[in-house]
Design a protein around this motif. Structure first.
Motif, PDB file in Angstrom:
ATOM      1  N   LEU A   3      56.351 -79.602 -43.214  1.00 48.79           N
ATOM      2  CA  LEU A   3      55.898 -79.342 -41.844  1.00 48.79           C
ATOM      3  C   LEU A   3      54.482 -78.791 -41.785  1.00 48.79           C
ATOM      4  CD1 LEU A   3      59.140 -77.865 -40.281  1.00 48.79           C
ATOM      5  CD2 LEU A   3      58.010 -79.990 -39.605  1.00 48.79           C
ATOM      6  N   ASP A   4      54.120 -78.000 -42.787  1.00 45.58           N
ATOM      7  CA  ASP A   4      52.777 -77.417 -42.808  1.00 45.58           C
ATOM      8  C   ASP A   4      51.841 -78.217 -43.702  1.00 45.58           C
ATOM      9  OD1 ASP A   4      53.915 -76.856 -45.245  1.00 45.58           O
ATOM     10  OD2 ASP A   4      53.284 -74.745 -45.299  1.00 45.58           O
ATOM     11  N   GLY A   5      52.230 -79.447 -44.028  1.00 48.43           N
ATOM     12  CA  GLY A   5      51.453 -80.239 -44.964  1.00 48.43           C
ATOM     13  C   GLY A   5      50.474 -81.177 -44.295  1.00 48.43           C
ATOM     14  N   ALA A   6      49.585 -81.723 -45.110  1.00 48.84           N
ATOM     15  CA  ALA A   6      48.510 -82.574 -44.622  1.00 48.84           C
ATOM     16  C   ALA A   6      49.027 -83.898 -44.064  1.00 48.84           C
ATOM     17  CB  ALA A   6      47.509 -82.835 -45.749  1.00 48.84           C
ATOM     18  N   HIS A   7      50.060 -84.471 -44.680  1.00 49.47           N
ATOM     19  CA  HIS A   7      50.543 -85.777 -44.221  1.00 49.47           C
ATOM     20  C   HIS A   7      51.120 -85.698 -42.812  1.00 49.47           C
ATOM     21  CE1 HIS A   7      50.379 -86.340 -48.607  1.00 49.47           C
ATOM     22  NE2 HIS A   7      50.231 -87.627 -48.337  1.00 49.47           N
ATOM     23  N   VAL A   8      51.949 -84.709 -42.566  1.00 51.52           N
ATOM     24  CA  VAL A   8      52.530 -84.548 -41.235  1.00 51.52           C
ATOM     25  C   VAL A   8      51.433 -84.289 -40.211  1.00 51.52           C
ATOM     26  CG1 VAL A   8      53.977 -83.042 -39.810  1.00 51.52           C
ATOM     27  CG2 VAL A   8      54.811 -83.837 -42.038  1.00 51.52           C
ATOM     28  N   LEU A  65      64.714 -81.587 -36.296  1.00 55.52           N
ATOM     29  CA  LEU A  65      64.191 -81.191 -34.990  1.00 55.52           C
ATOM     30  C   LEU A  65      62.746 -80.716 -35.098  1.00 55.52           C
ATOM     31  CD1 LEU A  65      67.198 -79.336 -33.321  1.00 55.52           C
ATOM     32  CD2 LEU A  65      66.464 -81.710 -33.051  1.00 55.52           C
ATOM     33  N   ALA A  66      62.432 -79.996 -36.173  1.00 60.79           N
ATOM     34  CA  ALA A  66      61.057 -79.520 -36.352  1.00 60.79           C
ATOM     35  C   ALA A  66      60.097 -80.690 -36.550  1.00 60.79           C
ATOM     36  CB  ALA A  66      60.989 -78.560 -37.541  1.00 60.79           C
ATOM     37  N   LEU A  67      60.541 -81.722 -37.275  1.00 57.14           N
ATOM     38  CA  LEU A  67      59.708 -82.912 -37.457  1.00 57.14           C
ATOM     39  C   LEU A  67      59.481 -83.627 -36.131  1.00 57.14           C
ATOM     40  CD1 LEU A  67      61.238 -84.184 -40.799  1.00 57.14           C
ATOM     41  CD2 LEU A  67      58.827 -83.605 -40.453  1.00 57.14           C
ATOM     42  N   ILE A  68      60.498 -83.676 -35.299  1.00 55.68           N
ATOM     43  CA  ILE A  68      60.331 -84.288 -33.979  1.00 55.68           C
ATOM     44  C   ILE A  68      59.301 -83.514 -33.165  1.00 55.68           C
ATOM     45  CG2 ILE A  68      61.485 -84.788 -31.788  1.00 55.68           C
ATOM     46  CD1 ILE A  68      64.066 -85.243 -33.440  1.00 55.68           C
ATOM     47  N   ASP A  69      59.396 -82.194 -33.183  1.00 56.92           N
ATOM     48  CA  ASP A  69      58.446 -81.376 -32.428  1.00 56.92           C
ATOM     49  C   ASP A  69      57.016 -81.596 -32.890  1.00 56.92           C
ATOM     50  OD1 ASP A  69      60.404 -80.293 -30.834  1.00 56.92           O
ATOM     51  OD2 ASP A  69      60.686 -78.496 -32.060  1.00 56.92           O
ATOM     52  N   ARG A  70      56.816 -81.811 -34.192  1.00 56.67           N
ATOM     53  CA  ARG A  70      55.465 -82.001 -34.719  1.00 56.67           C
ATOM     54  C   ARG A  70      54.952 -83.416 -34.501  1.00 56.67           C
ATOM     55  NH1 ARG A  70      51.753 -80.709 -36.023  1.00 56.67           N
ATOM     56  NH2 ARG A  70      51.286 -80.430 -38.227  1.00 56.67           N
ATOM     57  N   LEU A  71      55.835 -84.397 -34.655  1.00 61.21           N
ATOM     58  CA  LEU A  71      55.399 -85.792 -34.670  1.00 61.21           C
ATOM     59  C   LEU A  71      55.638 -86.533 -33.362  1.00 61.21           C
ATOM     60  CD1 LEU A  71      56.745 -86.628 -38.241  1.00 61.21           C
ATOM     61  CD2 LEU A  71      54.340 -86.355 -37.591  1.00 61.21           C
ATOM     62  N   ASP A  72      56.551 -86.045 -32.550  1.00 60.00           N
ATOM     63  CA  ASP A  72      56.861 -86.713 -31.283  1.00 60.00           C
ATOM     64  C   ASP A  72      57.151 -85.683 -30.191  1.00 60.00           C
ATOM     65  OD1 ASP A  72      57.489 -88.701 -29.422  1.00 60.00           O
ATOM     66  OD2 ASP A  72      59.576 -88.843 -30.096  1.00 60.00           O
ATOM     67  N   PRO A  73      56.200 -84.781 -29.932  1.00 64.54           N
ATOM     68  CA  PRO A  73      56.459 -83.720 -28.955  1.00 64.54           C
ATOM     69  C   PRO A  73      56.729 -84.247 -27.552  1.00 64.54           C
ATOM     70  CG  PRO A  73      54.128 -83.783 -29.548  1.00 64.54           C
ATOM     71  CD  PRO A  73      54.849 -84.678 -30.514  1.00 64.54           C
ATOM     72  N   ALA A  74      56.174 -85.416 -27.217  1.00 62.52           N
ATOM     73  CA  ALA A  74      56.382 -85.983 -25.883  1.00 62.52           C
ATOM     74  C   ALA A  74      57.678 -86.771 -25.781  1.00 62.52           C
ATOM     75  CB  ALA A  74      55.204 -86.872 -25.498  1.00 62.52           C
ATOM     76  N   SER A 104      50.590 -86.893 -37.166  1.00 63.25           N
ATOM     77  CA  SER A 104      50.932 -86.381 -35.842  1.00 63.25           C
ATOM     78  C   SER A 104      49.844 -86.705 -34.819  1.00 63.25           C
ATOM     79  CB  SER A 104      51.142 -84.861 -35.901  1.00 63.25           C
ATOM     80  OG  SER A 104      49.907 -84.169 -36.039  1.00 63.25           O
ATOM     81  N   ARG A 105      48.654 -87.063 -35.294  1.00 68.28           N
ATOM     82  CA  ARG A 105      47.505 -87.252 -34.408  1.00 68.28           C
ATOM     83  C   ARG A 105      47.170 -88.714 -34.129  1.00 68.28           C
ATOM     84  NH1 ARG A 105      45.441 -82.062 -34.205  1.00 68.28           N
ATOM     85  NH2 ARG A 105      46.078 -80.727 -35.944  1.00 68.28           N
ATOM     86  N   VAL A 106      47.870 -89.664 -34.773  1.00 69.52           N
ATOM     87  CA  VAL A 106      47.605 -91.077 -34.511  1.00 69.52           C
ATOM     88  C   VAL A 106      48.658 -91.625 -33.556  1.00 69.52           C
ATOM     89  CG1 VAL A 106      46.479 -91.370 -36.741  1.00 69.52           C
ATOM     90  CG2 VAL A 106      48.933 -91.887 -36.519  1.00 69.52           C
TER      91      VAL A 106
END
Length: 452
Positions: A278-283, A307-316, A287-289
C-alpha cells in the motif's frame, strides 16, 4: 480514436506522477543511473503503444464483466522473449485465445473481453536476486527487458537499453496483432473450424457435442443472412504486469482530450502479488493513471487488504476500473476467497473478479522441472466458480499463462503429459504454460462450468 500526445499543449505536467520515486520500490533492477537517464529521455519521445481512447473502451468492457454481462479472457506467455516475437509465434498465441473465446462466448451467452499477456510482458519478479550454478553466483534472470537468460556475467548484467528493445518489440507485436484481428484472420467461422478439429480428436471426444452445438449456431446465423462482415474482426487488448517503474513512467502520457494521465504501454496493466504494498511505488504510480488496472491477490490477502487497495486504486468506485486477479492455489481457494468477496461486495465496490489458476499451483517435478498439474489448474477454476455461485457474485474471467505451441510444460490434460515428457519440449524461461491443446481443453471445461 483520439491519439495520446506526449504532452498536451497548454496542459502542465503533473508532478504527482513522480511521487512514487520517494516510496519503497521492490523488484527493481540495479541500473547504472546515467545509462538509465539516457534511455528514459529516449523512451519519452517515442509514440504511444496504445491510445487513451482504447483504454477507455476497455474500461467500459470491464465494467460489463463486473456486472456479469461479459467474461474476461486474459492469456499469454509467462514472460515474452525478444526471440519469441515471431510472426508464427504471435499468431499462434492470438489464435489460441480466439479459439478459447469462441467456446466461452457460446457457453456464457455473453461477450468475451479478449486480452493478451502480450506486447509488454518482458519482465518478471523473482523470489531471489541471484542464481547459483556449479558454485558460480550471478544475478537472476528477470526477463528480456532487464537481462539475458544466458548464464554469464555479461548476459546477466542489468541493461537499461533493453527497455528500448522491449518497446520496439512490443510495437511490432501490436502491429501484427492489429492486422491479425482486423484483417479477416479472426473470422468467427474460421476460428470455429479450428476448434472443430480439436474436438474431433478421440482424446477430446467429451467436447464434441458442444463443438457441434456451436457449429449449428453458426450455420443458423449464416442461413438467416447474418452480416459476417461484422464477425471478421475482434477487439483485442494488450496487457502486462507494470513491474519496471522507469518503463511505465516514461510511457505515462497526458491525454490531449482530457489532460489526464494514461499509461500508454498497454491497455491494461496490473500490480503483482509481490509489489502490491500500500505504501509502495507501484501502487502509487498506478493509482494516478486512468487505465483499467488489476492487482494479483494471493492466499494471504486479508479482506482489509483488499478494501485498502480499493481505496488507493479506485477511490471513486468506477465500474471497470479495478480487477482483482486471485491466485490462491487449488487447495486454498475455497477457504481463502469467500471472505474477500463478501467484504468487497459489502463495500459497494464494483470490481472484476478473475481467476489466475496458474501461480498458486506451481510444483517441482521429480525430474526437477518447474511445472503444474492440469488437474490442479482446473480445480482452482472450479473452486473460483463455486465460491462466486455460493455468494451470488460474479465470476468475471480467467487469467492464464499459455502458448500456441505444442510445448510439454504442464502435467496432464487429455494429452496425458507425464514427468518423463517434460524434457521433450520445455521451452519456457520462467513459468510453465498451458500448451495449445491444454488451453482449448481448459476452455471447453470452463464452458461446462459457465453453463452450470
Amino acid at each position: 480514436m483520439s491519439a495520446t500526445s506526449t504532452q498536451a499543449p497548454g496542459v502542465p505536467a503533473l508532478p504527482q506522477l513522480d511521487a512514487y520515486r520517494s516510496l519503497p520500490a521492490v523488484q527493481q533492477p540495479a541500473y547504472d543511473e546515467a545509462a538509465l537517464a539516457e534511455v528514459d529521455a529516449e523512451l519519452r519521445t517515442l509514440p504511444p503503444l496504445v491510445f487513451a481512447g482504447e483504454c477507455d473502451i476497455l474500461r467500459t468492457r470491464m465494467a460489463e464483466a463486473a456486472a456479469g454481462r461479459a467474461f474476461v479472457l486474459q492469456g499469454g506467455d509467462c514472460a515474452e522473449t525478444f526471440g519469441g516475437a515471431t510472426a508464427d509465434g504471435i499468431r499462434a498465441r492470438v489464435r489460441t485465445i480466439l479459439q478459447m473465446a469462441v467456446v466461452l462466448t457460446y457457453a456464457a451467452s455473453t461477450p468475451v473481453v479478449k486480452m493478451g499477456r502480450m506486447a509488454g510482458q518482458f519482465a518478471k519478479p523473482r523470489s531471489s536476486d541471484s542464481e547459483t550454478r556449479d558454485g558460480v553466483t550471478l544475478p537472476a534472470y528477470r526477463g528480456d527487458a532487464v537481462n539475458d537468460f544466458a548464464f554469464t556475467p555479461e548476459a546477466r548484467a542489468h541493461d537499461p537499453r533493453r527497455l528500448l528493445k522491449a518497446y520496439h518489440t512490443s510495437a511490432a507485436t501490436l502491429n501484427l496483432i492489429r492486422a491479425f484481428t482486423t484483417g479477416g484472420e479472426a473470422d468467427l467461422r474460421q476460428v470455429h473450424t479450428w476448434n472443430r478439429g480439436f474436438a474431433a480428436n478421440p482424446a477430446n471426444a467429451r467436447y464434441e457435442a458442444l463443438a457441434l452445438e456451436i457449429d449449428r449456431a453458426i450455420s443458423f446465423m449464416a442461413a438467416c443472412g447474418a452480416d459476417f462482415d461484422a464477425l471478421r474482426s475482434v477487439e483485442f487488448f494488450s496487457s502486462h504486469e507494470a513491474l519496471l517503474l522507469p518503463y511505465e513512467r516514461a510511457l505515462t502520457r497526458i491525454d490531449s482530450r482530457t489532460g489526464l494521465p494514461y499509461d500508454v504501454s498497454a491497455h491494461f496493466v496490473w500490480i503483482g502479488e509481490r509489489t502490491r504494498q500500500l505504501d509502495g511505488a507501484h501502487v502509487d504510480l498506478l493509482s494516478r493513471v486512468q487505465n483499467p488496472i488489476g492487482v494479483k491477490l494471493g492466499p494471504t490477502t486479508t479482506p482489509d487488504d483488499a478494501l485498502a487497495l480499493i481505496d488507493r486504486l479506485d477511490p471513486a468506485r468506477t465500474p471497470g476500473r479495478l480487477t482483482f486477479i486471485t491466485r490462491m492455489g487449488a487447495g486454498r481457494i475455497r477457504d481463502a476467497l469467500p471472505a474477500l468477496v463478501e467484504k468487497v461486495t459489502a463495500s459497494g465496490a464494483q470490481v472484476v473478479w478473475t481467476c489466475d489458476p496458474m501461480h498458486g499451483n506451481t510444483i517441482t517435478s521429480p525430474s526437477g522441472y518447474k511445472t503444474r498439474r492440469f488437474d490442479d489448474v482446473i480445480d482452482e477454476v472450479r473452486g473460483f466458480f463455486e465460491v462466486h455461485r455460493a455468494l451470488g457474485t460474479v465470476p468475471g474471467g480467467l487469467h492464464v499463462e499459455l502458448t500456441g505451441g505444442d510445448v510439454t510444460e504442464i502435467l496432464g490434460g487429455a494429452g496425458r503429459i507425464e514427468d518423463v515428457d517434460l524434457a521433450t519440449r520445455y521451452e519456457s524461461l520462467c513459468d510453465p504454460r498451458l500448451n495449445h491443446q491444454q488451453s482449448l481443453e481448459l476452455a471447453f471445461l470452463v464452458a461446462e462450468m459457465l453453463r452450470g
